[in-house]
Write a protein that holds these residues in place. Sequence first.
Motif, mmCIF file in Angstrom:
data_model
loop_
_atom_site.group_PDB
_atom_site.id
_atom_site.type_symbol
_atom_site.label_atom_id
_atom_site.label_comp_id
_atom_site.label_asym_id
_atom_site.label_seq_id
_atom_site.Cartn_x
_atom_site.Cartn_y
_atom_site.Cartn_z
ATOM 1 N N ILE A 101 0.847 -1.204 0.000
ATOM 2 C CA ILE A 101 0.000 0.000 0.000
ATOM 3 C C ILE A 101 0.876 1.246 0.000
ATOM 4 C CG2 ILE A 101 -1.735 1.324 1.271
ATOM 5 C CD1 ILE A 101 -2.853 -1.363 2.286
ATOM 6 N N HIS A 102 1.915 1.263 0.841
ATOM 7 C CA HIS A 102 2.836 2.409 0.873
ATOM 8 C C HIS A 102 3.440 2.661 -0.512
ATOM 9 C CE1 HIS A 102 3.349 4.121 4.852
ATOM 10 N NE2 HIS A 102 3.229 2.906 5.381
ATOM 11 N N LYS A 103 3.895 1.611 -1.157
ATOM 12 C CA LYS A 103 4.514 1.738 -2.475
ATOM 13 C C LYS A 103 3.519 2.269 -3.500
ATOM 14 C CE LYS A 103 7.239 -0.984 -5.715
ATOM 15 N NZ LYS A 103 7.796 -2.303 -6.011
ATOM 16 N N LEU A 104 2.300 1.756 -3.476
ATOM 17 C CA LEU A 104 1.249 2.183 -4.396
ATOM 18 C C LEU A 104 0.904 3.658 -4.191
ATOM 19 C CD1 LEU A 104 -0.925 1.251 -6.492
ATOM 20 C CD2 LEU A 104 -2.408 0.854 -4.526
ATOM 21 N N VAL A 105 0.771 4.051 -2.942
ATOM 22 C CA VAL A 105 0.396 5.439 -2.638
ATOM 23 C C VAL A 105 1.519 6.399 -2.991
ATOM 24 C CG1 VAL A 105 -0.309 7.009 -0.798
ATOM 25 C CG2 VAL A 105 -1.262 4.718 -0.899
ATOM 26 N N ARG A 106 2.773 6.006 -2.762
ATOM 27 C CA ARG A 106 3.919 6.848 -3.165
ATOM 28 C C ARG A 106 3.877 7.129 -4.662
ATOM 29 N NH1 ARG A 106 7.227 4.008 0.455
ATOM 30 N NH2 ARG A 106 7.693 2.468 -1.148
ATOM 31 N N LYS A 107 3.600 6.095 -5.427
ATOM 32 C CA LYS A 107 3.513 6.246 -6.881
ATOM 33 C C LYS A 107 2.382 7.216 -7.254
ATOM 34 C CE LYS A 107 1.655 3.237 -9.883
ATOM 35 N NZ LYS A 107 1.348 1.969 -10.519
ATOM 36 N N LEU A 108 1.257 7.108 -6.565
ATOM 37 C CA LEU A 108 0.127 7.993 -6.857
ATOM 38 C C LEU A 108 0.407 9.438 -6.464
ATOM 39 C CD1 LEU A 108 -2.905 5.740 -5.930
ATOM 40 C CD2 LEU A 108 -2.317 6.622 -8.185
ATOM 41 N N TRP A 109 1.126 9.673 -5.359
ATOM 42 C CA TRP A 109 1.485 11.060 -4.986
ATOM 43 C C TRP A 109 2.320 11.691 -6.094
ATOM 44 C CZ3 TRP A 109 -1.991 11.682 -1.785
ATOM 45 C CH2 TRP A 109 -2.123 11.088 -0.539
ATOM 46 N N ARG A 110 3.305 10.931 -6.609
ATOM 47 C CA ARG A 110 4.157 11.470 -7.689
ATOM 48 C C ARG A 110 3.330 11.768 -8.936
ATOM 49 N NH1 ARG A 110 7.729 7.510 -5.775
ATOM 50 N NH2 ARG A 110 7.223 6.099 -7.487
ATOM 51 N N LYS A 111 2.470 10.843 -9.309
ATOM 52 C CA LYS A 111 1.630 11.015 -10.501
ATOM 53 C C LYS A 111 0.720 12.238 -10.335
ATOM 54 C CE LYS A 111 -0.499 7.405 -12.637
ATOM 55 N NZ LYS A 111 -1.547 6.371 -12.847
ATOM 56 N N LEU A 112 0.119 12.379 -9.183
ATOM 57 C CA LEU A 112 -0.762 13.514 -8.918
ATOM 58 C C LEU A 112 0.004 14.826 -8.932
ATOM 59 C CD1 LEU A 112 -3.753 14.072 -8.268
ATOM 60 C CD2 LEU A 112 -3.101 14.095 -5.874
ATOM 61 N N GLY A 113 1.197 14.826 -8.343
ATOM 62 C CA GLY A 113 2.029 16.030 -8.348
ATOM 63 C C GLY A 113 2.373 16.483 -9.740
ATOM 64 N N ARG A 114 2.710 15.526 -10.619
ATOM 65 C CA ARG A 114 3.023 15.879 -12.016
ATOM 66 C C ARG A 114 1.801 16.434 -12.729
ATOM 67 N NH1 ARG A 114 5.652 10.854 -11.930
ATOM 68 N NH2 ARG A 114 3.952 9.935 -13.144
ATOM 69 N N ARG A 115 0.651 15.818 -12.530
ATOM 70 C CA ARG A 115 -0.562 16.268 -13.216
ATOM 71 C C ARG A 115 -1.039 17.629 -12.736
ATOM 72 N NH1 ARG A 115 -4.105 10.754 -14.082
ATOM 73 N NH2 ARG A 115 -2.621 9.840 -15.532
ATOM 74 N N CYS A 116 -0.855 17.936 -11.465
ATOM 75 C CA CYS A 116 -1.304 19.220 -10.925
ATOM 76 C C CYS A 116 -0.326 20.344 -11.264
ATOM 77 C CB CYS A 116 -1.501 19.137 -9.424
ATOM 78 S SG CYS A 116 -2.928 18.139 -8.965
ATOM 79 N N ASN A 117 0.950 20.039 -11.382
ATOM 80 C CA ASN A 117 1.954 21.057 -11.706
ATOM 81 C C ASN A 117 2.072 21.290 -13.200
ATOM 82 O OD1 ASN A 117 2.720 21.724 -9.121
ATOM 83 N ND2 ASN A 117 4.251 20.106 -9.015
ATOM 84 N N GLY A 118 1.805 20.260 -13.991
ATOM 85 C CA GLY A 118 2.020 20.339 -15.429
ATOM 86 C C GLY A 118 0.832 20.658 -16.164
#
Length: 118
Positions: A101-118
């Motif tokens: 779960i930790h690994k999955l959520v870390r990946k989602l934080w990065r993906k969300l950060g890219r989508r919100c900044n870009g």
Amino acid sequence: MDHYTFPRELRLLTPKNFQKVFSKPVRASTPEITLLAITNEQEHPRLGLTVAKKQVKLACRRNRIKRIMRESFRQHQHELPAVDIVAICKKDLQHMDNEAIHKLVRKLWRKLGRRCNG
């Protein structure tokens, strides 16, 4: 120095806050978790969690999922833009172990950060 805490101001608390996120969100999802985000007026991200009883029957499993999500958010909050995030957890998440779960959520934080900044 960054403070890695999870005080009240980093949480979505009212139904109005949740409804605002559901209006026109940016999405990042996997089959187990969907993250919805919308920019906010604060200088920091905020998190709201939904783990439906219909999806995860046992309270101890719902609480474990929420605890892991909060801890992950606490550790990665400084990497996220100023957004309000609602995490919607699905049925398959309850069968994953904590590290997965930790690994999955870390990946989602990065993906969300890219989508919100870009």
